[in-house]
Design a protein around this motif. Structure first.
Motif, mmCIF file in Angstrom:
data_model
loop_
_atom_site.group_PDB
_atom_site.id
_atom_site.type_symbol
_atom_site.label_atom_id
_atom_site.label_comp_id
_atom_site.label_asym_id
_atom_site.label_seq_id
_atom_site.Cartn_x
_atom_site.Cartn_y
_atom_site.Cartn_z
ATOM 1 N N HIS A 58 3.912 49.014 14.225
ATOM 2 C CA HIS A 58 4.248 48.150 13.106
ATOM 3 C C HIS A 58 4.458 46.721 13.580
ATOM 4 O O HIS A 58 4.636 46.455 14.777
ATOM 5 N N GLU A 59 4.415 45.833 12.627
ATOM 6 C CA GLU A 59 4.653 44.415 12.894
ATOM 7 C C GLU A 59 5.427 43.837 11.718
ATOM 8 O O GLU A 59 4.990 43.964 10.568
ATOM 9 N N ASP A 60 6.569 43.262 11.986
ATOM 10 C CA ASP A 60 7.345 42.621 10.932
ATOM 11 C C ASP A 60 6.715 41.279 10.586
ATOM 12 O O ASP A 60 6.269 40.540 11.469
ATOM 13 N N VAL A 61 6.670 40.968 9.313
ATOM 14 C CA VAL A 61 6.004 39.762 8.834
ATOM 15 C C VAL A 61 6.983 38.606 8.882
ATOM 16 O O VAL A 61 8.060 38.658 8.285
ATOM 17 N N THR A 62 6.608 37.559 9.597
ATOM 18 C CA THR A 62 7.449 36.374 9.741
ATOM 19 C C THR A 62 6.694 35.148 9.277
ATOM 20 O O THR A 62 5.473 35.169 9.110
ATOM 21 N N ALA A 94 5.784 37.958 0.663
ATOM 22 C CA ALA A 94 5.209 38.731 1.754
ATOM 23 C C ALA A 94 5.856 40.104 1.856
ATOM 24 O O ALA A 94 7.012 40.294 1.457
ATOM 25 N N PRO A 95 5.136 41.096 2.387
ATOM 26 C CA PRO A 95 5.786 42.362 2.726
ATOM 27 C C PRO A 95 6.756 42.129 3.886
ATOM 28 O O PRO A 95 6.632 41.140 4.602
ATOM 29 N N HIS A 111 10.326 42.253 -5.260
ATOM 30 C CA HIS A 111 11.721 42.184 -5.689
ATOM 31 C C HIS A 111 12.093 40.718 -5.860
ATOM 32 O O HIS A 111 11.571 39.843 -5.144
ATOM 33 N N PRO A 112 12.992 40.388 -6.774
ATOM 34 C CA PRO A 112 13.322 38.979 -7.023
ATOM 35 C C PRO A 112 13.939 38.254 -5.832
ATOM 36 O O PRO A 112 13.798 37.029 -5.718
ATOM 37 N N HIS A 113 14.598 38.986 -4.935
ATOM 38 C CA HIS A 113 15.356 38.304 -3.878
ATOM 39 C C HIS A 113 15.032 38.779 -2.473
ATOM 40 O O HIS A 113 15.321 38.061 -1.513
ATOM 41 N N GLU A 114 14.457 39.964 -2.315
ATOM 42 C CA GLU A 114 14.201 40.516 -0.988
ATOM 43 C C GLU A 114 12.741 40.931 -0.854
ATOM 44 O O GLU A 114 12.069 41.224 -1.837
ATOM 45 N N ARG A 115 12.285 40.959 0.404
ATOM 46 C CA ARG A 115 10.938 41.435 0.693
ATOM 47 C C ARG A 115 11.039 42.921 1.033
ATOM 48 O O ARG A 115 11.448 43.291 2.126
ATOM 49 N N ARG A 116 10.636 43.775 0.114
ATOM 50 C CA ARG A 116 10.822 45.214 0.258
ATOM 51 C C ARG A 116 9.534 46.001 0.473
ATOM 52 O O ARG A 116 9.587 47.210 0.642
ATOM 53 N N MET A 117 8.393 45.341 0.457
ATOM 54 C CA MET A 117 7.130 46.076 0.545
ATOM 55 C C MET A 117 6.744 46.370 1.992
ATOM 56 O O MET A 117 6.853 45.509 2.873
ATOM 57 N N LEU A 118 6.280 47.598 2.200
ATOM 58 C CA LEU A 118 5.698 48.028 3.466
ATOM 59 C C LEU A 118 4.249 48.404 3.204
ATOM 60 O O LEU A 118 3.963 49.250 2.349
#
Length: 351
Positions: free
Chosen positions: A259-263, A243-244, A205-212
């Motif tokens: 799960h692990e959130d990507v930082t 990044a996802p 997405h152009p502005h947000e990280r939306r992939m899982l």
């Protein structure tokens, strides 16, 4: 979390079983704002990896064989015994690996057809697709008796039925990509790292990280499951330029997930880890790339330097052992012996 009675993207949460709703709200985080997109993140990660392998790549001959690493090889590089075993052993289909292929193929087709078919019909199609996917698959299935084939399919049918029970029937309008290949090249193409997550939900997405990114597991948990997903996160960042927001492993037998959130901090750690892993075969030349010996530097589980390379002399008749007793030393990593100095090791076959 979402409010009761909510309909999200065509999905009525009230029509979901408890385990299915848990996947939507907990794993997919439906209704939760997505983190912003950092346009410089991918460049920083690539620079970190390139810096780790720069010296090794510069010293490689111009005609050196290019190195291709998947998650299995990256994981094995942490243990010399495991790595040598993997290089010397050709890939062979087994009941568990075939079961995984059947389950994943049927789940993908189940989504594409909106769960309109019985799992038995899906499995029959997946079985035929697998049988004709290559010579090795055809040879494996041809050696099975009818009862063995039916038993294998029945076991896979159970796994898909269980998946249906715990994973929601997502609308076909939702963006889902099954088993995409994600790869990144480093050192002007000297090293390529590849991965193939089972599922990518959402698109760039152009502005947000939306992939899982998610892997589906039908067996028991493994200590390397999270490490596998971190590799995928790094590769996805480089491929898509962002990044996802999350990576996860779904355990079908448990109806659970981790799960692990990507930082940004996690990205830096992954880039350093995988840059170091890619550096090892780059310094020694591609395992099995030619006669003679090449050295792989000691890693955290190594007790010295392991000599890799094709065997340059015959060692009797038949298939030789990976290492002679004199070449084995005390200690182990994952149940496999550490190696101080091996006089020869056969090159890779089939992986």
């Amino acid at each position: 979390m979402t409010d009761g009675g909510a309909v999200v993207g065509g999905l009525d949460l009230d029509q979901l079983a408890p385990a299915q709703r848990r996947m939507v709200e907990g794993l997919m985080a439906v209704g939760t704002p997505r983190p912003p997109f950092d346009p410089e993140r991918a460049g920083r990660i690539r620079a970190m990896v390139e810096s780790r392998i720069a010296e090794a790549v510069e010293g490689r001959p111009a005609d050196a064989q290019r190195i291709v690493l998947g998650k299995t090889k990256l994981d094995a590089l942490g243990c010399d015994g495991r790595y040598l075993d993997m290089l010397a052993t050709p890939f062979e289909w087994s009941a568990p690996t075939v079961r995984g292929q059947l389950v994943h193929g049927s789940i993908e087709l189940d989504h594409q057809t909106g769960r309109q078919h019985t799992v038995v019909d899906l499995m029959d199609d997946s079985w035929e697709q697998f049988r004709h996917s290559g010579d090795s698959a055809l040879a494996f299935t041809s050696d099975l008796t009818d009862l063995e084939s039916e038993r294998m399919k029945a076991d896979a049918v159970t796994a898909v039925e269980e998946f249906r029970a715990v994973f929601p029937p997502l609308p076909r309008s939702w963006s889902m990509v099954w088993e995409p290949t994600i790869a990144a090249r480093f050192g002007a193409g000297a090293v390529t790292v590849k991965g193939k997550p089972d599922l990518v939900l959402g698109r760039p997405h152009p502005h947000e990280r939306r992939m899982l990114l998610a892997d589906l597991k039908t067996g028991s948990r493994s200590g390397k499951d999270r490490a596998d997903m971190r590799i995928y996160a790094l590769l996805a960042t480089l491929k898509y330029g962002q990044a996802p927001f999350r990576v996860a492993t779904v355990y079908i037998d448990e109806g659970a997930f981790e799960h692990e959130d990507v930082t940004g901090r996690a990205d830096a750690g992954r880039a350093t880890e995988h840059g170091a892993a890619a550096d090892r075969p780059a310094r020694g030349g591609p395992p099995g790339g030619g006669p003679g010996l090449s050295l792989v530097r000691a890693g955290p589980h190594l007790s010295g330097e392991a000599a890799l390379g094709r065997r340059t002399r015959r060692h009797g008749r038949g298939r030789p052992p990976l290492l002679t007793p004199a070449e084995r030393v005390s200690g182990n990593c994952g149940g496999r012996p550490r190696i101080r100095h091996a006089s020869w090791v056969r090159g890779p076959r089939g992986r």
